[in-house]
Design an enzyme around this catalytic site. Structure first.
Site, short mmCIF file in Angstrom:
data_model
loop_
_atom_site.label_atom_id
_atom_site.label_comp_id
_atom_site.label_asym_id
_atom_site.label_seq_id
_atom_site.Cartn_x
_atom_site.Cartn_y
_atom_site.Cartn_z
CD GLU A 1 -1.17 -0.03 3.74
OE1 GLU A 1 -2.32 -0.44 3.53
OE2 GLU A 1 -0.73 0.26 4.86
NE ARG B 1 -2.45 -7.65 20.70
CZ ARG B 1 -1.82 -6.49 20.84
NH1 ARG B 1 -2.05 -5.74 21.91
NH2 ARG B 1 -0.97 -6.06 19.92
#
Length: 519
Positions: free
Chosen positions: A212, A304
């Protein structure tokens, strides 16, 4: 976090979890033990054969020896211990198995609650290509790039030419700065592709890559979110994690000095809408890059609790670990977004057992003296103590030092003071690095990007400081040693004059007594 002002953002009608196995170690394991104890939940800890004297073993309600350190990644062994000890839930902490969909899936299969999102969601968001597709579908800005895994170096070269340099090649299954290579010209594509793939295989057992556009000198901004199973989602403000080295976070703060109210609302709303669109549940973090023109782009979502979650806790007075556990039990969010208040400013420094003047080389060993700082607004998250062993097979984290103040300048002043007070002897630490960063005018002004270390020549200055300490001229070294020896001998001689020897005095007395008897 001020316990007297702690806010509860969830409502739980009936307690569902009675005993939790903590599939982790060190600072985060101790953090989870404390949260469980306050919720009235028993904690079961696991430890490797050389960690039997750790604080987690001391404070956990039950403990089980895993054997070798590599067994922290042994899914079947951990599940077996959880079943044997009667645990109805597992908290993975951060790192290790915290974002492993196979682990979460086996928990689901064995009827053990995984404190985190579903295995399906972890898998979806763990694949960076899949995560970007989901965010694009939710109208969250993403960087221009190939929306699928690269098949070859040739495809990478073609894609880079189309996107325009610089580009970044990244591991699809990656995180923590592993498997990333920045490429500024066409001829470097091949080497970057091969080295990134090799590193990704070593770190994640998956060499898949994507490419990207690379944003030069951005800020790294992440939003902490909480989402319940009833479809409600809120964010608890942002953290600025721009001070990094090789894509590894070193210093975090909240709120970001770069965001005004309008941009904060826009980015926070984008994070919340994205989480709602994908049906996420639990605690999580949506991460963005913010460029010089104040455009933001989604980079990843962490499923998380984050290492730096304490920064948010300090400015919101919410215990994120307790909220995470309650959400796993089915709790309902009790507040709306407009009810969330951020108070003051917090800065965190990661104190690691590393030598910053030697390219952050690990410094394992025994901590022979440990004295953390104190005072108003200071929080230490650590499992370190005098006599603690820092072993090379684990992360080198010693402590998370967090300082809170009414303003950013007060938080900064407290951090500078705390770093001066912090005593860790026996291993080298990153404290000198943090002191140097805090002393920089650009940091004080909040002018920080992911290139801060390079732009301010922090590494070069650290090495210069080290060299000055080590390269005293020979005549000065001789003078220092001889002066010290002379002073020591003079002091010793003076002490001998002033100090009576008890054995000599006793002998004299005995001689006098004998003399009087003879007379």
């Amino acid at each position: 976090m001020n316990k007297g002002k702690e806010r509860t953002y969830t409502i739980l009608k009936k307690r569902g979890i009675k005993r939790v196995l903590i599939a982790n170690r060190g600072e985060i394991a101790l953090r989870i033990i404390r949260a469980c104890r306050e919720l009235g939940i028993e904690s079961v800890v696991i430890y490797s054969e050389d960690e039997k004297d750790s604080l987690t073993v001391k404070f956990g309600d039950k403990s089980y020896n895993l054997g070798k350190s590599k067994n922290y990644l042994d899914i079947k062994k951990i599940i077996k211990i959880a079943k044997k000890s009667g645990c109805d839930a597992i908290h993975p902490g951060y790192g290790f198995l915290s974002q492993n969909p196979k682990f979460a899936r086996l928990c689901e299969k064995r009827k053990i609650k995984f404190i985190g999102p579903s295995s399906r969601m972890i898998e979806k968001l763990g694949d960076k290509i899949e995560a970007k597709r989901a965010m694009h579908k939710a109208n969250v800005p993403i960087l221009e790039g190939v929306k699928e895994d690269l098949r070859s170096e040739k495809q990478a070269a073609s894609a880079a030419k189309k996107i325009g340099f610089p580009v970044i090649i990244k591991a699809s299954a990656g995180g923590g700065g592993k498997g990333m290579r920045i490429v500024t010209k066409q001829e470097d594509i091949s080497n970057a592709y091969q080295s990134a793939s090799k590193e990704a295989i070593n770190a994640f057992s998956d060499g898949s890559l994507y490419i990207e556009k690379y944003v030069e000198e951005p800020r790294h901004i992440e939003f902490q979110i909480l989402a319940d199973k009833h479809g409600s989602v809120i964010h608890l403000g942002e953290r600025d994690c721009s001070i990094q080295r090789r894509h590894q976070k070193l210093i975090e703060e909240a709120p970001s000095p770069a965001l005004d109210g309008e941009l904060r609302e826009t980015m926070g709303e984008a994070a919340v809408n994205a989480v709602k669109a994908i049906g996420y549940e639990g605690a999580g973090t949506v991460e963005f890059l913010l460029d010089k023109s104040r455009n933001f782009y989604f980079i990843e979502m962490n499923t998380r609790i984050q290492v730096e979650h304490g920064v948010t806790e300090m400015v919101t007075n919410v215990d994120l670990v307790k909220e995470q556990i309650k959400l796993a039990e089915g709790a309902k969010l009790a507040y709306k977004q407009e009810d969330i208040k951020v108070e003051g400013h917090a800065i965190e420094c990661r104190i690691n057992a590393e030598d910053p003047s030697n390219n952050f080389a690990p410094s394992p060993g025994t901590v022979v003296n440990y004295l953390p700082p104190g005072g108003p607004g200071i929080r230490i998250s650590s499992s370190c103590h005098t006599g603690c062993e820092i072993t090379p097979q684990f992360d080198s984290l010693i402590a998370l030092l967090i300082c809170h103040g009414k303003t950013r300048q007060e938080a900064l002043a407290r951090m500078i003071r705390s770093l001066d007070e912090y005593i860790v002897e026996g291993v080298k630490t990153t404290i000198p690095f943090h002191k140097l960063v805090m002393s920089k005018r650009q940091f004080s002004r909040g002018n920080i990007t992911t290139s801060f270390i390079e732009n301010n020549k922090i590494m070069e200055e650290l090495k210069e400081i080290k060299q000055k300490k080590e390269t005293l001229p020979k005549d000065k070294r001789v003078l220092i040693v001889t002066t010290a020896v002379t002073q020591y001998l003079a002091k010793k001689q003076q002490n001998n004059k002033n100090k009576s020897n008890p054995w000599l005095m006793a002998a004299r007395q005995d001689a006098m007594n004998q003399s009087s008897f003879e007379e």
